[in-house]
Scaffold this motif. Structure first.
Motif, mmCIF file in Angstrom:
data_model
loop_
_atom_site.group_PDB
_atom_site.id
_atom_site.type_symbol
_atom_site.label_atom_id
_atom_site.label_comp_id
_atom_site.label_asym_id
_atom_site.label_seq_id
_atom_site.Cartn_x
_atom_site.Cartn_y
_atom_site.Cartn_z
ATOM 1 N N LEU A 112 -7.366 -0.136 -1.022
ATOM 2 C CA LEU A 112 -7.823 -1.518 -1.008
ATOM 3 C C LEU A 112 -6.835 -2.423 -0.278
ATOM 4 O O LEU A 112 -7.232 -3.261 0.539
ATOM 5 N N PHE A 113 -5.536 -2.243 -0.530
ATOM 6 C CA PHE A 113 -4.521 -3.017 0.180
ATOM 7 C C PHE A 113 -4.599 -2.771 1.681
ATOM 8 O O PHE A 113 -4.454 -3.693 2.473
ATOM 9 N N THR A 114 -4.815 -1.530 2.062
ATOM 10 C CA THR A 114 -4.882 -1.190 3.481
ATOM 11 C C THR A 114 -6.102 -1.827 4.147
ATOM 12 O O THR A 114 -6.009 -2.340 5.272
ATOM 13 N N VAL A 115 -7.236 -1.807 3.461
ATOM 14 C CA VAL A 115 -8.449 -2.415 4.022
ATOM 15 C C VAL A 115 -8.258 -3.928 4.202
ATOM 16 O O VAL A 115 -8.578 -4.491 5.251
ATOM 17 N N ILE A 116 -7.720 -4.579 3.181
ATOM 18 C CA ILE A 116 -7.499 -6.024 3.272
ATOM 19 C C ILE A 116 -6.482 -6.340 4.371
ATOM 20 O O ILE A 116 -6.641 -7.300 5.121
ATOM 21 N N ALA A 146 0.831 -1.207 0.000
ATOM 22 C CA ALA A 146 0.000 0.000 0.000
ATOM 23 C C ALA A 146 0.866 1.257 0.000
ATOM 24 O O ALA A 146 0.586 2.210 -0.737
ATOM 25 N N VAL A 147 1.915 1.247 0.780
ATOM 26 C CA VAL A 147 2.818 2.406 0.811
ATOM 27 C C VAL A 147 3.524 2.553 -0.531
ATOM 28 O O VAL A 147 3.673 3.668 -1.048
ATOM 29 N N ALA A 148 3.923 1.445 -1.122
ATOM 30 C CA ALA A 148 4.655 1.493 -2.385
ATOM 31 C C ALA A 148 3.774 1.961 -3.543
ATOM 32 O O ALA A 148 4.274 2.602 -4.464
ATOM 33 N N THR A 149 2.481 1.651 -3.512
ATOM 34 C CA THR A 149 1.615 2.012 -4.630
ATOM 35 C C THR A 149 0.802 3.274 -4.385
ATOM 36 O O THR A 149 0.051 3.691 -5.268
ATOM 37 N N PHE A 150 0.946 3.899 -3.247
ATOM 38 C CA PHE A 150 0.095 5.047 -2.923
ATOM 39 C C PHE A 150 0.268 6.199 -3.903
ATOM 40 O O PHE A 150 -0.691 6.845 -4.298
ATOM 41 N N SER A 151 1.497 6.479 -4.314
ATOM 42 C CA SER A 151 1.725 7.635 -5.194
ATOM 43 C C SER A 151 1.213 7.394 -6.616
ATOM 44 O O SER A 151 0.916 8.348 -7.331
ATOM 45 N N THR A 152 1.087 6.136 -7.033
ATOM 46 C CA THR A 152 0.632 5.860 -8.391
ATOM 47 C C THR A 152 -0.839 5.476 -8.464
ATOM 48 O O THR A 152 -1.562 5.951 -9.327
ATOM 49 N N VAL A 153 -1.269 4.606 -7.584
ATOM 50 C CA VAL A 153 -2.659 4.116 -7.611
ATOM 51 C C VAL A 153 -3.223 4.239 -6.193
ATOM 52 O O VAL A 153 -3.103 3.328 -5.387
ATOM 53 N N ALA A 154 -3.862 5.363 -5.929
ATOM 54 C CA ALA A 154 -4.362 5.611 -4.574
ATOM 55 C C ALA A 154 -5.472 4.632 -4.201
ATOM 56 O O ALA A 154 -5.544 4.173 -3.059
#
Length: 119
Positions: free
Chosen positions: A85-89, A72-80
């Protein structure tokens, strides 16, 4: 006669295994197939009252939650939206791991009844 597993445990098992089966149908990968096989095997033993299988499942869920938080941290800047979704799961997996470790209902089902502290 052995006691029945807690309802929340059964619901989570059904939802998680259905999610993994859906992942296999949508985009088959050997990793997901392996995760489904291992999870099904662990849930089988958890439903039979195995504390060891429950602890292994809880550890694997906690590790999966950590990996998803890193993703989630790695993809936050590209696909919020993906990061959310990663954080919720990850939160759901962490909550389930905590439930397996700390729930009195799970401990009673596994045969270890929590004792009240001595006065």
């Amino acid at each position: 006669m052995k006691s029945k597993p807690p309802l929340l445990l059964v619901i989570v098992a059904i939802l998680y295994l259905a999610y993994l089966a859906w992942m296999l149908v949508v985009d088959f990968t050997p990793v997901v197939a392996g995760r489904l096989a291992i999870s099904a095997l662990l849930f089988f033993f958890v439903f039979r009252g195995s504390r060891i299988a429950g602890n292994i499942l809880a550890i694997l869920c906690a590790l999966s939650a950590l990996v998803l938080l890193v993703a989630a941290v790695a993809t936050f800047s590209t696909v919020a939206l993906g990061a959310v979704l990663f954080t919720v799961i990850a939160g759901l997996l962490a909550a389930f791991a905590a439930y397996l470790f700390f729930s009195p209902a799970v401990r009673v089902f596994q045969g270890k009844v929590p004792q009240a502290p001595a006065p």
